[in-house]
Design an enzyme around this catalytic site. Structure first.
Site, mmCIF file in Angstrom:
data_model
loop_
_atom_site.group_PDB
_atom_site.id
_atom_site.type_symbol
_atom_site.label_atom_id
_atom_site.label_comp_id
_atom_site.label_asym_id
_atom_site.label_seq_id
_atom_site.Cartn_x
_atom_site.Cartn_y
_atom_site.Cartn_z
ATOM 1 C CG HIS A 91 48.479 52.459 33.950
ATOM 2 N ND1 HIS A 91 47.405 51.685 33.597
ATOM 3 C CD2 HIS A 91 47.956 53.611 34.403
ATOM 4 C CE1 HIS A 91 46.286 52.331 33.847
ATOM 5 N NE2 HIS A 91 46.586 53.497 34.337
ATOM 6 C CE1 TYR B 279 45.637 57.974 33.670
ATOM 7 C CE2 TYR B 279 47.669 56.820 34.150
ATOM 8 C CZ TYR B 279 46.335 57.041 34.394
ATOM 9 O OH TYR B 279 45.702 56.311 35.350
ATOM 10 C CG HIS C 218 39.245 49.096 31.297
ATOM 11 N ND1 HIS C 218 38.692 50.253 31.800
ATOM 12 C CD2 HIS C 218 40.581 49.315 31.274
ATOM 13 C CE1 HIS C 218 39.662 51.116 32.075
ATOM 14 N NE2 HIS C 218 40.808 50.578 31.750
ATOM 15 C CG PHE C 219 42.225 48.123 26.559
ATOM 16 C CD1 PHE C 219 42.841 47.074 27.210
ATOM 17 C CD2 PHE C 219 42.115 48.088 25.188
ATOM 18 C CE1 PHE C 219 43.318 46.001 26.496
ATOM 19 C CE2 PHE C 219 42.607 47.014 24.477
ATOM 20 C CZ PHE C 219 43.203 45.964 25.128
ATOM 21 C CG HIS C 220 38.123 47.896 22.680
ATOM 22 N ND1 HIS C 220 38.886 46.841 23.139
ATOM 23 C CD2 HIS C 220 38.422 48.018 21.361
ATOM 24 C CE1 HIS C 220 39.592 46.343 22.128
ATOM 25 N NE2 HIS C 220 39.334 47.033 21.044
ATOM 26 N NE ARG D 152 44.253 41.125 27.612
ATOM 27 C CZ ARG D 152 45.128 42.080 28.010
ATOM 28 N NH1 ARG D 152 45.715 42.011 29.169
ATOM 29 N NH2 ARG D 152 45.387 43.095 27.227
ATOM 30 N NE ARG D 153 47.201 40.578 25.110
ATOM 31 C CZ ARG D 153 48.379 41.023 25.445
ATOM 32 N NH1 ARG D 153 49.187 40.269 26.139
ATOM 33 N NH2 ARG D 153 48.794 42.203 25.084
#
Lengths: 168, 561
Positions: B220, B224, B374-376, B437-438
């Site tokens: 995580h 950042y 989300h992470f795209h 996912r995946r």
């Protein structure tokens, strides 16, 4: 700090505090939990399903490349299932989906399908990890076909790995 | 201020910009193939393309780990010496670059050989070739060398300028790498003590939950590390590009220091659905995760206030008039479009992130295609766009060339915005319907002739294809501008000039002058957050696991293959 900054900071902190209160309320007040650490359980090496008390079942399930065992589970409506899950080999995912409700959602006009979330009833979403046992309690009130799909990559045939719970 | 570059400095920067961009281009192609195969449009291994899970590994490792790490190092190598007015120690900088190139080549070779199809999270007991783990380690060690190379510059500057505030850009970059150093120490332990000896056959078994927990200790804060260089641009450059000033210098410093404190003790929110970790400790990590949203909310305010200031300088009226007075499509300030388009995407990325972190609610989305949705909107949104924009900017500066095809360069981020929002909405919406996912759903769940066919997922997988195609198109627009610039004739002497903004509120705040108390606070929080988690993992896993290869349900024999 000027007034605008103080206001924004206060608003941000208030917002995050509100979210946190909501999480605690859901968890403690509405009993929406997450799996926890289980230490009082003997490891199991065979899959079993038995009725412990009338209407309350215990299911010991083993995920492996590339199937869940048992692969098809039949239960009467209104069953409560204590589900214990582990893996024989690599990490697998485990998610119960109400396929009947999902199909009903398909019949909505396309625009509504975008806008209207499907009612899922409850979410069961677990990880099957070798060397550890996880637990969830599930109630199946509505008759239907519930699909279990492996949602963590577990090798070449990961996309074939699924199982069915038939409530009828 | 201009900083003229020596030949060696220029070559170093160009290597650190061009090499990862080649890998990124392969990763983008891999991404396009993912969407097509997932939707069942391509059902066999594509021409000139890897199989699904090999391609997914390539996409994740090249785009999310190699490209981002190289960019952060290149950006620091340019920005820190520039902001401090000091020269980089080139011997160490070259060592760092060579380690990173060597490491990423080793990992890439293992992936291309099909011996490391374990995805970028490389969860054991799926085993990759040792070159994969060793390569990633060298990449990380190379980035550490770059960081250690900046510390003497910073300390020297502090000694020479005892009364001055450290430039905000330097605070931001150092905060980025402090987070990175602490976070990668856990994954270094995972690889060096658990995975590498086990992959080499020196040890037989590995504790899967421990490896997973160490991975997410790193995994995580990693986000950042991606995000913070973009924040450096938002604070130090975006206001100037908009024609104004940074609203508050102290707010910027506070944000970077808060990230040091709060970015690391949050990793267990990736493991809400895991066994072997107590629910109470998961709740603690949820609380810390909300805390780390605070610096992003402050940033939302600071950026908006800075843009409002710039807009009012240009004569904007009314409460929201300044919104229309920004150089959104200006070819002269083309870099602005990358930063602002990324910020627009990040609004959605941030909201979905809060949803993921929300403890029980996570059960609805964990490991569904909601998560890549989300992470795209985060790493493929603000992070990628800021990195691409700055790569093009640095290319122009380091080679002394004018940026070519600025019209395409401006069109690229806006096209990307359309593509990534379509793609992410489709993935998120499908995830709420249980799409995993995946998973190569194209051969099973989205293949009408398969017994597992799920027609309710088809719409969303197809919409993701549309988004993916638009994203690829945007990347091609960018590449045309990038390659055009690369091929152009040099117009001037290679020299760095960064558009660093002044601050509107610039009062010094003593509590924000030193890193040390904030690092100490971070370490204390890590101990509080992780001691019980690791304790739970160790006492409630009853056995370890031998290695497995993705192709076989039988463990790898200890005598080798």
């Amino acid at each position: 700090m000027d007034r605008a900054e103080r206001l924004t900071l206060g608003f941000s902190l208030g917002l995050l505090g509100l979210f946190f209160i909501a999480v605690v309320y859901a968890s403690a007040g509405r009993n929406v939990g997450v799996p926890t650490c289980i230490v009082d359980r003997e490891p199991f090496e065979r899959d079993t399903l038995f009725e412990r008390q009338p209407g309350v079942y215990e299911l010991q399930m083993i995920a492996r490349m590339w199937e869940f065992r048992p692969g098809e589970i039949r239960l009467p409506p209104g069953s409560t299932v204590d589900l214990y899950l582990t893996s024989l080999d690599v990490i697998h995912g485990f998610m119960i989906e109400d396929e009947t409700a999902s199909k009903a959602h398909m019949r909505l006009p396309a625009l509504m399908a975008v806008a209207v979330p499907r009612y899922t009833g409850q979410n069961v979403n677990l990880m099957a990890v070798p060397g550890a046992v996880t637990y969830a309690r599930v109630r199946f009130d509505r008759p239907g076909r519930y699909k279990i799909v492996c949602h963590e990559y577990c090798g070449d045939n990961h996309h074939f790995m699924n199982a069915t719970i038939l409530v009828q | 201020m201009r900083m003229v570059l020596t030949r060696s400095e220029r070559r170093l920067l160009l290597l650190e910009l061009l090499y990862p961009l080649v890998l990124l281009a392969m990763g983008v192609y891999g991404g396009l193939m993912q969407t097509l195969m997932r939707a069942g449009i391509v059902q066999r291994d594509p021409f000139l393309g890897p199989n699904y899970y090999q391609g997914l590994t390539l996409h994740g490792v090249f785009n999310a780990i190699v490209f981002t790490t190289f960019f952060a190092v290149a950006f620091g190598n340019a920005l820190i010496p520039y902001a401090l007015g000091k020269r980089l120690k080139l011997r160490w900088a070259w060592l760092s670059a060579l380690l990173m190139v060597l490491g990423s080549l080793m990992a890439a070779a293992a992936i291309f050989a099909g011996r490391a199809s374990v995805l970028y999270t490389f969860y054991p007991p799926l085993k990759a070739h040792p070159a994969f783990y060793l390569g990633l380690t060298l990449l990380v060690v190379g980035s550490w060398v770059a960081f250690f190379n900046w510390i003497p510059l910073y300390l020297g500057w502090r000694r020479e300028n005892p009364d001055q505030k450290t430039p905000l850009a330097v605070v931001g970059m150092l905060a980025t790498f402090i987070v990175w150093l602490i976070a990668t120490s856990a994954v270094a332990v995972e690889i060096l003590f658990l995975l590498l000896p086990w992959s080499l056959g020196w040890t037989q078994e590995v504790n899967v939950m421990l490896a997973r927990t160490l991975f997410w200790f790193f995994g995580h804060p990693l986000v950042y590390f991606w995000l913070l260089p973009a924040y450096v641009m938002y604070y130090t450059m975006l206001p100037k590009l908009a024609g104004g000033k940074l609203y508050s210098d102290a707010a910027g410093r506070l944000v970077f220091l808060l990230f040091i404190v709060f970015s690391i003790p949050v990793g267990t929110h990736h493991q809400y659905m895991d066994p072997a970790i107590g629910a109470n400790w998961k709740l603690l990590h949820a609380f810390f995760t909300f805390a780390v949203a605070l610096p992003s909310l402050i940033t939302a305010f600071s950026v908006a206030a800075s843009l409002e200031y710039a807009g009012r300088l240009r004569g904007a009226r009314g409460l929201f008039g300044w919104l229309w007075k920004q150089p959104y499509f200006s070819r002269k300030q083309w870099l602005f479009s990358y930063l602002i388009a990324g910020l627009v995407i990040f609004i959605f990325g941030g909201i979905s992130g809060i949803i993921n972190a929300s403890y029980g609610m996570n059960a609805a989305v964990h490991n569904t295609s909601w998560v890549p949705g989300h992470f795209h909107m985060t790493v493929a949104g603000p992070v990628l766009l800021a990195f691409l924009g700055m790569s093009l900017y640095l290319l122009g500066q380091a080679s002394g060339k004018e940026v070519r095809f600025t019209g395409l360069a401006v069109a690229a981020p806006w096209t990307w915005l359309v593509g990534v929002l379509l793609f992410s909405f489709a993935m998120s919406r499908g995830g709420l319907l249980g799409m995993p996912r995946r998973t190569n759903m194209g051969v099973t769940y989205l293949n009408p002739s398969s017994p597992f066919y799920r027609e309710d997922w088809v719409l969303w997988a197809d919409m993701a294809v549309v988004g993916g195609v638009i994203m690829t198109l945007a990347f091609v627009l960018y590449l045309i501008s990038f390659l055009g610039t690369l091929m152009a004739r040099p117009a001037a002497e290679p020299a760095l000039v960064f558009p660093l903004a002044e601050a509107y509120h610039d009062e010094p705040v003593r509590a924000l002058a030193n890193f040390r108390p904030w690092i100490v606070a971070a370490l204390i929080l890590i101990v509080i957050a992780y001691t019980p988690v690791i304790w739970d993992v160790l006492r409630s896993t009853y056995e370890n696991a031998p290695p497995y290869l993705p192709g076989s349900p039988l463990p790898v024999q200890p005598t080798g293959r």
